[in-house]
Design an enzyme around this catalytic site. Structure first.
Site, short mmCIF file in Angstrom:
data_model
loop_
_atom_site.label_atom_id
_atom_site.label_comp_id
_atom_site.label_asym_id
_atom_site.label_seq_id
_atom_site.Cartn_x
_atom_site.Cartn_y
_atom_site.Cartn_z
N ASP A 58 76.68 101.48 24.33
CA ASP A 58 75.25 101.63 24.07
C ASP A 58 74.45 101.10 25.24
O ASP A 58 74.39 99.88 25.44
CB ASP A 58 74.88 100.89 22.79
CG ASP A 58 73.46 101.12 22.32
OD1 ASP A 58 72.65 101.71 23.08
OD2 ASP A 58 73.14 100.71 21.20
N TYR A 72 73.60 100.67 8.35
CA TYR A 72 73.51 100.34 9.77
C TYR A 72 72.05 100.42 10.24
O TYR A 72 71.53 99.48 10.86
CB TYR A 72 74.39 101.29 10.59
CG TYR A 72 74.25 101.12 12.07
CD1 TYR A 72 74.96 100.13 12.74
CD2 TYR A 72 73.41 101.94 12.81
CE1 TYR A 72 74.83 99.96 14.11
CE2 TYR A 72 73.27 101.78 14.18
CZ TYR A 72 73.98 100.79 14.83
OH TYR A 72 73.85 100.62 16.18
#
Length: 125
Positions: free
Chosen positions: A39, A15
């Site tokens: 986020d 990631y």
């Protein structure tokens, strides 16, 4: 059976690498169907694959560097600190969010929450 800590670490490392060096499609491929993204924490929670792909699509074409600073993994979850620097023109934006992720049995991400604040956690040089 839950994904192993080793598998989760592999996904976390992938990631971080893909956020810095990959494409949005490569990042999204790490997510399970039905995953969620928040986020930063406090923003709208993204609940569809299309929303998540659009979110990460904002990274495509940017000049970025990322590095994993620290990770803690257990119980099918991970919390990790990573550094991301994004060059825009002659400025570099740097921040170090703490991401918390949960994983399915195959080690795909089922939820991600990113803890950071643009006012206090980002520097511009």
């Amino acid at each position: 059976m839950a994904a192993s800590n080793e598998r989760i670490r592999e996904v976390v490392e992938a990631y971080v690498d893909r956020v810095g060096n990959g494409t949005s499609a490569e990042v999204v491929a790490l997510y399970a169907e039905g995953a969620t993204v928040e986020d930063p924490v406090g923003a709208d929670v993204l609940t569809t694959r299309e929303q998540i792909a659009t979110f990460y699509g904002n990274l495509d074409g940017l000049e970025q560097e990322t590095s994993l600073v620290e990770a803690r993994i257990g119980g099918g979850q991970a919390a990790f600190l990573f550094r991301i620097s994004t060059k825009v023109g002659d400025q570099t934006f740097t921040m170090a969010p703490i991401d918390v992720m949960t994983f399915d049995d195959d080690g795909l991400i089922t939820s991600m929450k990113a803890y950071w604040n643009a006012d206090t956690d980002m520097t511009v040089t």
